[in-house]
Design a protein around this motif. Structure first.
Motif: not given
Length: 359
Positions: A6-31
């Motif tokens: 049976r496929p297992r299910t993972a819920v991945i939570k990504i916080g704003s501080s992880t998703l954004t760069d030092a300027e506060g913009k969404v980090d496209r390379a991280y995505l």
């Protein structure tokens, strides 16, 4: 003939501080790197649901506003409205080259407060995963007000995991995991690799929200860990920018801090989830050993006869924590009477149908 697991299910939570760069913009390379990792774990047999912060920073960027969380609710909601479109477009852009289809799911507490709404949401997640989609979940900040807010996406991730009957929750944070103390101010703080029981000492070491763009802190993560443990779902907290963080967090020996869970006993009802993850706790009751045993081992209601003392006042209808004599929170429930009646009058203080037991 062997059947596929049976496929297992993972819920991945990504916080704003992880998703954004030092300027506060969404980090496209991280995505883009995240999409690569999600593709790998899906090939390894995991279904993935992403609980993503970032709509408000996306919206602030698009609107040309300062990149820190606004203090007034209309600006928060306006930024969220603009940002949801930009955020899901960014996810779609990096996921589509791998043939992964994303979907947007926006929730408020109102959407899961009653059983019918809860079951509809559960069925929607199940069908999306069956169809091979990667749901991107966020709180519907555009319409949320205080009475129906989750308040932070750590709480939302725990609820989604219960809805989806997940096998693991991963919180990608800006810290390596749970420490013995705040590592930003205590050089002797050590990473705790595994937690089997959330002791009073562990809870005391938690602090509040730490970043300029986020709304959650370690205490909300520990609250989520406690509820997930009761639901039988392990939780991993790790640094979201560690190399291959998603892949390694789903390994048998994950990075960061693993909060173990006991074998699943029964479904936590929508009402119990509302109580456990919703309203802030107003009171605290300390019970004797007999009452603690009755709650934990036998699933009993809490009777006034088992209460040793009331540590904080509360009214009927408030959410209260139930502690054993060592100070460990063994349950959370909805009080049927006020603090005075809980002490002075014989009867049921918290009914078993309105209480979540944590051990």
């Amino acid at each position: 003939m062997t059947h596929a697991a049976r496929p297992r299910t993972a819920v991945i939570k990504i916080g704003s501080s992880t998703l954004t760069d030092a300027e506060g913009k969404v980090d496209r390379a991280y995505l883009a790197d995240l999409a690569h990792q999600i593709n790998r774990v899906r090939k390894a047999g995991w279904n993935v649901i992403i609980v993503s912060s970032g709509s408000i920073p996306c919206g602030l960027e698009s609107l040309g506003l300062p990149l820190k969380r606004p203090k007034d609710m209309p600006t928060v909601q306006a930024a969220s409205s603009v940002g949801q479109r930009a955020l899901i477009a960014a996810y779609d852009q990096v996921f589509s080259p791998y043939g992964m289809l994303t979907s947007l799911v926006l929730l408020t507490r109102r959407d899961t407060a009653d059983r019918n709404a809860y079951l509809h949401a559960r069925d929607t997640f199940a069908r999306l995963l069956e169809l091979g989609a990667v749901p991107i979940v966020n709180e519907n900040d555009t319409v949320s007000v205080e009475q129906i807010k989750f308040g932070d996406n750590d709480t939302l991730a725990a609820l989604v995991a219960c809805l989806a009957d997940a096998d693991r929750v991963v919180i990608l944070s800006d810290i390596d995991g749970l420490y013995t103390a705040n590592p930003q101010i205590d050089p002797k703080a050590a990473l705790i690799r595994r937690v089997d029981r959330l002791t009073p000492e562990i809870m005391a070491g938690a602090t509040g929200a730490g970043s300029a763009v986020g709304s959650g802190g370690m205490i909300t993560k520990l609250t989520s860990a406690r509820v997930l443990g009761a639901a039988g779902i392990p939780l991993v907290i790790c640094h979201g920018r560690a190399e291959d963080a998603v892949v390694r967090s789903l390994a048998d020996d994950p990075i960061g801090t693993l909060f173990t869970a006991r074998e699943r006993r029964h479904e936590i009802t929508p009402r119990k989830l509302w109580i456990a993850l919703g309203d802030s706790v107003k009171g605290r009751l300390v019970v004797d050993a007999g009452a603690a045993c009755a709650l934990v081992e036998h699933g009993s209601s809490l009777l006034s006869v088992g209460i040793r003392r009331v540590e904080e006042p509360f009214e009927a209808g408030d959410v209260v924590d139930v502690l054993d004599e060592s100070g460990y929170v063994i349950a959370r429930g909805l009080a049927r009477c006020d603090a005075h009646a809980a002490r002075e009058e014989a009867g049921t203080v918290i009914h078993r149908d309105e209480m979540v037991v944590f051990e």
